[in-house]
Write an enzyme that holds these catalytic residues in place. Structure first.
Site, PDB file in Angstrom:
ATOM      1  N   HIS A 102       0.809  -1.219   0.000  1.00  0.00           N
ATOM      2  CA  HIS A 102       0.000   0.000   0.000  1.00  0.00           C
ATOM      3  C   HIS A 102       0.840   1.266   0.000  1.00  0.00           C
ATOM      4  O   HIS A 102       0.316   2.355  -0.243  1.00  0.00           O
ATOM      5  CB  HIS A 102      -0.938   0.006   1.209  1.00  0.00           C
ATOM      6  CG  HIS A 102      -2.019  -1.026   1.129  1.00  0.00           C
ATOM      7  ND1 HIS A 102      -3.319  -0.724   0.783  1.00  0.00           N
ATOM      8  CD2 HIS A 102      -2.003  -2.366   1.333  1.00  0.00           C
ATOM      9  CE1 HIS A 102      -4.048  -1.826   0.780  1.00  0.00           C
ATOM     10  NE2 HIS A 102      -3.276  -2.836   1.119  1.00  0.00           N
ATOM     11  N   ASP A 154       3.826   9.650  -1.109  1.00  0.00           N
ATOM     12  CA  ASP A 154       2.620   8.959  -0.670  1.00  0.00           C
ATOM     13  C   ASP A 154       2.295   7.872  -1.678  1.00  0.00           C
ATOM     14  O   ASP A 154       2.297   8.130  -2.888  1.00  0.00           O
ATOM     15  CB  ASP A 154       1.445   9.940  -0.562  1.00  0.00           C
ATOM     16  CG  ASP A 154       0.484   9.596   0.554  1.00  0.00           C
ATOM     17  OD1 ASP A 154       0.416   8.403   0.912  1.00  0.00           O
ATOM     18  OD2 ASP A 154      -0.195  10.497   1.069  1.00  0.00           O
TER      19      ASP A 154
END
Length: 496
Positions: free
Chosen positions: A185, A399
C-alpha cells in the site's frame, strides 16, 4: 478441472462452521483485523463487543469476505492478549497475538522506524537494528502459521502491506498449493535507496513467494523488479519474474503490476447528498465567520505528508498580503499517529508550534488563520468538511496513493472546488486535472494555492468533472476485483 480463485470467491458454503474448525478457500492477511473493540459507550449497540473498522481496505474486501465465506487474519489491537477465532458481521476472524515487546520491536520499530522512512525515500532517516529485524521475522512467521493452519487446499491468500513482506515466501515454502497475492500500500523505493537495508535480500525473497505482487504505481513495480534483479539475480521478462529454487531450477513465476487503490465512491457521494451533512457544512462555514475561501488539509500526523510545507506557504501568503485572515481560513485536520514513536512526538510539537505562531501573528478577534484539529473524525464529519472547503491541499512529500484527494473529489458532486495535489502521490497518476505541485517548491506552491483560490468557475467544473469521472470508473471495488482477476488469470495460465 481446478477452480480458479475468482470462482472460489463466488461460491460460499450454505452452512457456516465455527471459525476454529473451518478451512477457508479465501483469506486476507493484514497487520490489523477489520474490527475494532467497541467502547463502553457503544458496546450495547453490538452484541459481541466489536464493530467493523471504517478503513478503505475493509470497505473494499468485506463484501468479498462475506460472499466467499472467507477469513481475515490479523492483530486485534490489544497487546498481551490471546483470542480464539470468532465471527463478526458475516466475516470469520482469526486473531494473531502480539506482545508488548512485539509491538515495540516489530511494529513501532522495524515496520515504522525502518521500513516506513526507507520506503518513503528517506524523508526521515531510517534506523537499522538487528533486534527489530529478528522480531519482524518472528511475527511474520506467526501470521504465516495462522494462515497455514486454516487455509483449505488450493486456497487463495491475499497478504496486505509492508508489515508482512516475509509472509508470502513462508507460505510458499510450507504450502506450495496456495495461490498467493501481495499488495504493497505504500511506495517501493528505488534500488539505490532500498540498498541501504541490511536485510534487503530476505525482503525481496519474501515478496517473491507471491504469485502476484501489487503496487500503487507502475514506478513502484519497476523499482521492485529492478531490486529483484540487482539483489537476488532474478530473471525478468516484461512484468514476469522467474523465481529459482534452492537447486537453481525455476520454482514459479511471480508477476509485479500496478493496481492503484481507490475509495468507496458511492458511500462518499451518498453522504454528500444527505441534508444533515449539507447543513453541517454550512454550519462549519458559519462558525468560521463565512470566509470567502476555506482551504483544507486532512492528514495523519506524519512527516511524509508535507504539513509543515503547507503551513509555511500559507503563512507567507498571509505575510505578503496575498491572502488575508478576514477572507481565508485554513482548516488542518491532523489525526493522531504513532504517538509512542519519538519522531512523531517531535513532529506534533513542531506543527503545533507553527500553528500557534501563525495564529498569534495573524488572528483577529473575529477571525482565525488556522483551525488546527488533532482528532479522528467519523466519515460523516469528513464529508461535511469536504463540502465546506473551496480548496483541498494535498502536499505530501511521498505517498503511495493518498485517498483523501479522491474522497474530496467524490464529495464535490456539484463539480465545484479545487484540488492542489502533490506530484509525489500515487493519486497524481490518475487525477491529472488536479493542480499539481512540487511541495518542496514553496514559491510554486504559493502560486498554485492562489491560482486555486481564484480558479474560474468554468475551469473548476471542467477539472472536477474529469476527476470525478476517473474515480467513478475506478473505485475500490474495481481495485479489488482487478487484483483478484489478475491473480486468477495467473492460476489459469499455470493450468494451460
Amino acid at each position: 478441472m481446478q477452480e480458479t480463485a475468482s470462482e472460489k470467491i463466488e461460491t460460499a458454503p450454505e452452512n457456516r462452521q465455527p471459525p476454529e474448525a473451518k478451512k477457508f478457500d479465501f483469506m486476507v492477511v493484514s497487520n490489523r483485523l477489520p474490527v475494532d473493540r467497541c467502547s463502553s459507550d457503544d458496546a450495547e449497540n453490538d452484541d459481541d463487543g466489536w464493530r467493523r473498522s471504517p478503513g478503505g481496505l475493509v470497505t473494499a474486501l468485506a463484501p468479498l469476505m462475506m460472499k466467499a465465506d472467507g477469513a481475515w487474519v490479523g492483530w486485534h489491537g490489544a497487546p498481551d492478549e490471546e483470542l480464539e477465532p470468532f465471527s463478526h458481521d458475516g466475516i470469520d476472524i482469526i486473531p494473531v497475538a502480539l506482545s508488548t515487546n512485539d509491538v515495540e520491536l516489530y511494529y513501532e520499530g522495524f515496520s515504522n522506524a525502518t521500513l516506513w522512512p526507507l520506503y518513503h525515500d528517506v524523508v526521515a532517516p531510517p534506523e537499522f537494528h538487528r533486534a527489530w529485524w529478528d522480531s519482524y521475522r518472528r511475527v511474520n512467521r506467526r501470521f504465516a502459521d495462522a494462515v497455514i493452519e486454516h487455509a483449505a487446499p488450493d486456497a487463495t491468500i491475499w497478504v496486505q502491506d509492508y508489515q508482512l513482506q516475509l509472509v508470502p515466501n513462508m507460505l510458499r515454502q510450507s504450502r506450495p498449493d496456495l495461490r498467493i497475492g501481495f499488495f504493497n500500500h505504500i511506495p517501493f523505493p528505488a534500488p539505490e535507496i532500498f540498498a541501504q537495508l541490511p536485510w534487503r535480500r530476505a525482503i525481496i525473497e519474501g515478496l517473491l513467494g507471491a504469485d502476484l505482487i501489487g503496487f500503487q504505481r507502475p514506478s513502484d513495480a519497476a523499482n521492485f523488479m529492478r531490486s529483484a534483479r540487482r539483489f537476488v539475480g532474478a530473471s525478468i521478462k516484461q512484468q514476469q519474474i522467474q523465481v529459482k529454487g534452492p537447486e537453481g531450477e525455476v520454482s514459479h513465476v511471480a508477476r509485479a503490476q500496478a493496481f492503484p487503490i481507490s475509495i468507496a465512491v458511492d458511500q462518499i457521494s451518498e453522504l454528500a447528498h444527505r441534508p444533515d451533512i449539507i447543513e453541517r457544512a454550512r454550519q462549519i462555514r458559519q462558525d468560521l465567520g463565512n470566509p470567502k475561501t476555506i482551504l483544507l488539509g486532512v492528514d495523519r500526523l506524519d512527516y511524509t505528508k508535507g504539513i509543515g510545507h503547507r503551513l509555511k506557504a500559507f503563512e507567507e501568503l498571509l505575510k505578503e498580503g496575498r491572502l488575508t485572515v478576514e477572507d481565508a481560513t485554513l482548516i488542518q485536520v491532523a489525526s493522531p499517529s504513532r504517538e509512542r514513536v519519538q519522531q512523531y512526538r517531535l513532529l506534533r510539537e513542531e506543527i503545533e508550534g507553527t500553528v500557534g505562531h501563525i495564529n498569534g501573528s495573524y488572528d483577529t478577534i473575529q477571525n482565525t488563520a488556522v483551525r488546527y484539529l488533532h482528532h479522528n473524525y467519523p466519515i460523516e464529519e469528513m464529508v461535511a468538511l469536504y463540502l465546506a472547503a473551496d480548496v483541498m491541499l494535498v502536499t505530501a512529500l511521498r505517498d503511495g496513493m493518498n485517498l483523501v484527494a479522491k474522497e474530496y473529489v467524490a464529495a464535490r458532486t456539484n463539480d465545484t472546488g479545487a484540488l492542489v495535489l502533490s506530484e509525489f502521490t500515487g493519486a497524481a497518476d490518475q487525477l491529472k486535472q488536479a493542480l499539481l505541485i512540487n511541495p518542496h517548491d514553496i514559491d510554486g506552491l504559493k502560486g498554485t494555492i492562489m491560482r486555486a483560490v481564484h480558479l474560474p468557475a468554468n475551469e473548476s467544473r471542467r477539472r472536477m468533472r474529469s476527476m470525478r469521472k476517473e474515480i467513478l470508473e475506478h473505485d475500490v471495488d474495481h481495485w479489488s476485483a482487478g487484483f483478484l482477476a489478475a491473480l486468477a488469470e495467473g492460476e489459469l495460465g499455470d493450468d494451460s
